[in-house]
Scaffold this motif. Structure first.
Motif, PDB file in Angstrom:
ATOM      1  N   LEU A 117     -22.307 -12.989  72.420  1.00 60.66           N
ATOM      2  CA  LEU A 117     -23.067 -12.379  73.808  1.00 60.66           C
ATOM      3  C   LEU A 117     -23.945 -12.229  72.845  1.00 60.66           C
ATOM      4  N   GLY A 118     -25.130 -12.509  72.859  1.00 61.75           N
ATOM      5  CA  GLY A 118     -26.016 -11.486  72.135  1.00 61.75           C
ATOM      6  C   GLY A 118     -27.195 -10.837  73.390  1.00 61.75           C
ATOM      7  N   ALA A 119     -27.670 -10.355  73.533  1.00 59.16           N
ATOM      8  CA  ALA A 119     -28.454  -9.464  74.797  1.00 59.16           C
ATOM      9  C   ALA A 119     -29.064 -10.006  75.418  1.00 59.16           C
ATOM     10  N   THR A 120     -27.465  -9.115  76.345  1.00 55.74           N
ATOM     11  CA  THR A 120     -26.702 -10.367  78.031  1.00 55.74           C
ATOM     12  C   THR A 120     -26.726  -8.611  78.426  1.00 55.74           C
ATOM     13  N   THR A 121     -26.278  -8.660  79.564  1.00 59.01           N
ATOM     14  CA  THR A 121     -25.374  -8.178  80.373  1.00 59.01           C
ATOM     15  C   THR A 121     -24.291  -8.429  81.547  1.00 59.01           C
ATOM     16  N   PRO A 122     -23.751  -7.268  81.894  1.00 61.57           N
ATOM     17  CA  PRO A 122     -22.664  -8.070  82.232  1.00 61.57           C
ATOM     18  C   PRO A 122     -23.305  -8.556  84.616  1.00 61.57           C
ATOM     19  N   GLY A 123     -24.600  -8.389  84.677  1.00 59.28           N
ATOM     20  CA  GLY A 123     -24.971  -8.304  85.821  1.00 59.28           C
ATOM     21  C   GLY A 123     -25.442  -7.273  86.476  1.00 59.28           C
ATOM     22  N   LEU A 203     -17.396 -10.353  69.907  1.00 56.65           N
ATOM     23  CA  LEU A 203     -18.503 -10.315  69.902  1.00 56.65           C
ATOM     24  C   LEU A 203     -19.788  -9.932  70.357  1.00 56.65           C
ATOM     25  N   VAL A 204     -20.234  -8.830  71.134  1.00 56.24           N
ATOM     26  CA  VAL A 204     -21.347  -8.094  71.513  1.00 56.24           C
ATOM     27  C   VAL A 204     -22.604  -8.059  70.565  1.00 56.24           C
ATOM     28  N   ILE A 205     -23.572  -8.572  70.479  1.00 61.30           N
ATOM     29  CA  ILE A 205     -24.516  -8.469  69.893  1.00 61.30           C
ATOM     30  C   ILE A 205     -25.865  -7.696  70.393  1.00 61.30           C
ATOM     31  N   HIS A 206     -26.318  -6.994  70.089  1.00 59.35           N
ATOM     32  CA  HIS A 206     -27.629  -6.548  70.588  1.00 59.35           C
ATOM     33  C   HIS A 206     -29.608  -5.910  69.809  1.00 59.35           C
ATOM     34  N   GLY A 207     -30.198  -5.810  69.785  1.00 59.86           N
ATOM     35  CA  GLY A 207     -31.194  -4.911  69.652  1.00 59.86           C
ATOM     36  C   GLY A 207     -31.557  -3.970  70.144  1.00 59.86           C
ATOM     37  N   ALA A 236     -34.838  -3.926  66.844  1.00 62.28           N
ATOM     38  CA  ALA A 236     -34.815  -5.299  66.841  1.00 62.28           C
ATOM     39  C   ALA A 236     -35.022  -4.955  68.815  1.00 62.28           C
ATOM     40  N   ARG A 237     -36.143  -5.992  68.792  1.00 66.92           N
ATOM     41  CA  ARG A 237     -35.948  -6.507  70.118  1.00 66.92           C
ATOM     42  C   ARG A 237     -34.931  -6.942  71.013  1.00 66.92           C
ATOM     43  N   HIS A 238     -35.773  -7.689  72.473  1.00 68.23           N
ATOM     44  CA  HIS A 238     -34.731  -9.114  72.901  1.00 68.23           C
ATOM     45  C   HIS A 238     -34.777  -9.883  71.799  1.00 68.23           C
ATOM     46  N   GLY A 239     -35.923 -10.511  71.376  1.00 65.46           N
ATOM     47  CA  GLY A 239     -35.252 -11.000  70.210  1.00 65.46           C
ATOM     48  C   GLY A 239     -35.180 -11.179  69.265  1.00 65.46           C
ATOM     49  N   TYR A 240     -33.451 -10.562  68.786  1.00 67.40           N
ATOM     50  CA  TYR A 240     -32.963 -10.128  68.025  1.00 67.40           C
ATOM     51  C   TYR A 240     -33.268 -11.071  66.907  1.00 67.40           C
ATOM     52  N   PHE A 241     -32.707 -12.671  67.398  1.00 62.19           N
ATOM     53  CA  PHE A 241     -31.885 -13.410  66.074  1.00 62.19           C
ATOM     54  C   PHE A 241     -32.880 -14.385  65.476  1.00 62.19           C
ATOM     55  N   TRP A 242     -34.018 -14.004  66.245  1.00 70.59           N
ATOM     56  CA  TRP A 242     -35.553 -14.655  65.350  1.00 70.59           C
ATOM     57  C   TRP A 242     -35.681 -13.354  64.403  1.00 70.59           C
ATOM     58  N   GLN A 243     -36.413 -11.476  65.253  1.00 70.37           N
ATOM     59  CA  GLN A 243     -36.512 -10.783  64.000  1.00 70.37           C
ATOM     60  C   GLN A 243     -35.664 -10.249  62.610  1.00 70.37           C
ATOM     61  N   ALA A 244     -34.655 -10.454  63.552  1.00 71.91           N
ATOM     62  CA  ALA A 244     -33.495  -9.800  62.481  1.00 71.91           C
ATOM     63  C   ALA A 244     -32.717 -11.090  62.408  1.00 71.91           C
ATOM     64  N   ARG A 245     -33.309 -12.198  61.605  1.00 73.55           N
ATOM     65  CA  ARG A 245     -31.397 -13.381  62.003  1.00 73.55           C
ATOM     66  C   ARG A 245     -31.339 -13.241  60.345  1.00 73.55           C
ATOM     67  N   ALA A 246     -31.553 -12.474  59.612  1.00 77.01           N
ATOM     68  CA  ALA A 246     -30.345 -13.051  58.421  1.00 77.01           C
ATOM     69  C   ALA A 246     -29.211 -11.565  58.732  1.00 77.01           C
ATOM     70  N   GLU A 247     -29.090 -10.580  59.225  1.00 77.16           N
ATOM     71  CA  GLU A 247     -28.194  -9.867  59.878  1.00 77.16           C
ATOM     72  C   GLU A 247     -27.821 -10.897  60.846  1.00 77.16           C
ATOM     73  N   ALA A 248     -28.755 -10.872  61.845  1.00 79.31           N
ATOM     74  CA  ALA A 248     -27.857 -11.403  63.132  1.00 79.31           C
ATOM     75  C   ALA A 248     -27.037 -12.991  62.630  1.00 79.31           C
ATOM     76  N   SER A 249     -27.641 -13.738  62.173  1.00 80.33           N
ATOM     77  CA  SER A 249     -26.930 -14.594  61.882  1.00 80.33           C
ATOM     78  C   SER A 249     -25.465 -14.779  61.844  1.00 80.33           C
ATOM     79  N   GLN A 250     -25.618 -12.959  60.087  1.00 76.39           N
ATOM     80  CA  GLN A 250     -24.209 -13.146  59.117  1.00 76.39           C
ATOM     81  C   GLN A 250     -22.959 -12.700  60.198  1.00 76.39           C
ATOM     82  N   ALA A 251     -23.764 -11.818  61.099  1.00 76.36           N
ATOM     83  CA  ALA A 251     -22.855 -11.205  61.776  1.00 76.36           C
ATOM     84  C   ALA A 251     -22.029 -11.952  62.718  1.00 76.36           C
TER      85      ALA A 251
END
Length: 265
Positions: A117-123, A203-207, A236-251
């Motif tokens: 679950l990336g950069a999201t919320t429960p509502g 896994l919850v991942i967030h900038g 990392a901002r909302h687009g963490y999977f672009w900005q921090a791609r190496a760490e985010a993808s590997q995680a």
């Protein structure tokens, strides 16, 4: 071109890359499958990666129902898995896609391997709200206005391929009715009461510099979902999977691999 048909007859475009156990990547609000361009290659070395255009985006149909919902979008994912003959898949959802992924874990547990679950919320009812300024940008659907919320200017200057992707998106906007229906579906999301029912490894991942969905929401989700892990990306901002791609993808890769290695109960 491959299309699946949703329960209501909506045609949904999808694409696959790689081989192995299936992994569905679910885009954020108002993005088609090209949101994952480049990043999906990180995962295609390990899995059959499935991307698709949500209803209202890209090559998928753009119906005019009175209302859409993140729970309904989850049914669309199941229609695509059915079209591919996939009984069970890992799911990685970003932003609104993370809201959709929550419903997949709740309503379709037998179809889900592990969740990211990336950069999201429960509502909004239980989550930490974004600022009014960020909300106005999100509602506008203006790709240019959204850039600063997604990634920093210095990062953009070093990634012309990302700017080209956003320029293409600006030249091919969603129809206004679909844009608004996406926004309302995302804002209407509320899975809080059902989150403890998620049994999939999560896994919850967030900038931690996310102004669209403040990172405190990641901590909320991680506490609410049994056994969930939280990975924060500094700066990392909302687009963490672009900005921090190496760490985010590997995680995400490490987490999914570890989930696959767990003994089956």
């Amino acid at each position: 071109m491959p299309f699946a048909t949703a329960q209501d007859g909506t045609r949904l475009y999808y694409d696959t890359l790689g081989s192995g156990p299936p992994l569905v990547l679910i885009s954020g609000q108002a993005f088609d499958h090209h949101m994952w361009d480049g990043v999906r290659e990180d995962f295609a070395a390990h899995w059959q990666v499935i991307v698709y255009d949500q209803r209202g985006t890209g090559q998928s149909d753009k119906p005019r129902q009175a209302a859409w919902s993140t729970r309904g979008f989850a049914h669309d994912v199941i229609s695509i898995l059915d079209a591919l003959g996939v009984a069970r898949a890992h799911v990685y959802g970003f932003s609104m896609g993370g809201r959709i992924a929550q419903w997949l874990g709740i309503d379709h547990a037998a179809r889900v391997g592990a969740l990211v679950l990336g950069a999201t919320t429960p509502g909004n009812a239980h989550g930490v709200p974004r600022s009014p300024e960020a909300d106005a940008v999100l509602l506008s659907g203006n790709p240019t206005a959204m850039m600063d919320l997604l990634v920093p200017p210095d990062w953009r200057a070093q990634h012309p391929e990302w700017l080209a992707m956003m320029a293409h998106r600006a030249r091919h906007p969603m129809p206004p009715h679909a844009q608004r229906l996406h926004y309302l579906a995302s804002e209407g999301h509320d899975a809080w009461a059902d989150l403890p029912d998620i049994q999939a490894p999560t896994l919850v991942i967030h900038g931690d510099a996310d102004d669209i969905n403040p990172s405190a929401n990641g901590a909320l989700l991680a506490r609410r979902i049994p056994g969930a892990q939280l990975h924060l990306l500094p700066g990392a901002r909302h687009g963490y999977f672009w900005q921090a791609r190496a760490e985010a993808s590997q995680a995400a890769i490490d987490f999914l691999k570890a989930a696959e290695a767990r003994p089956v109960a």
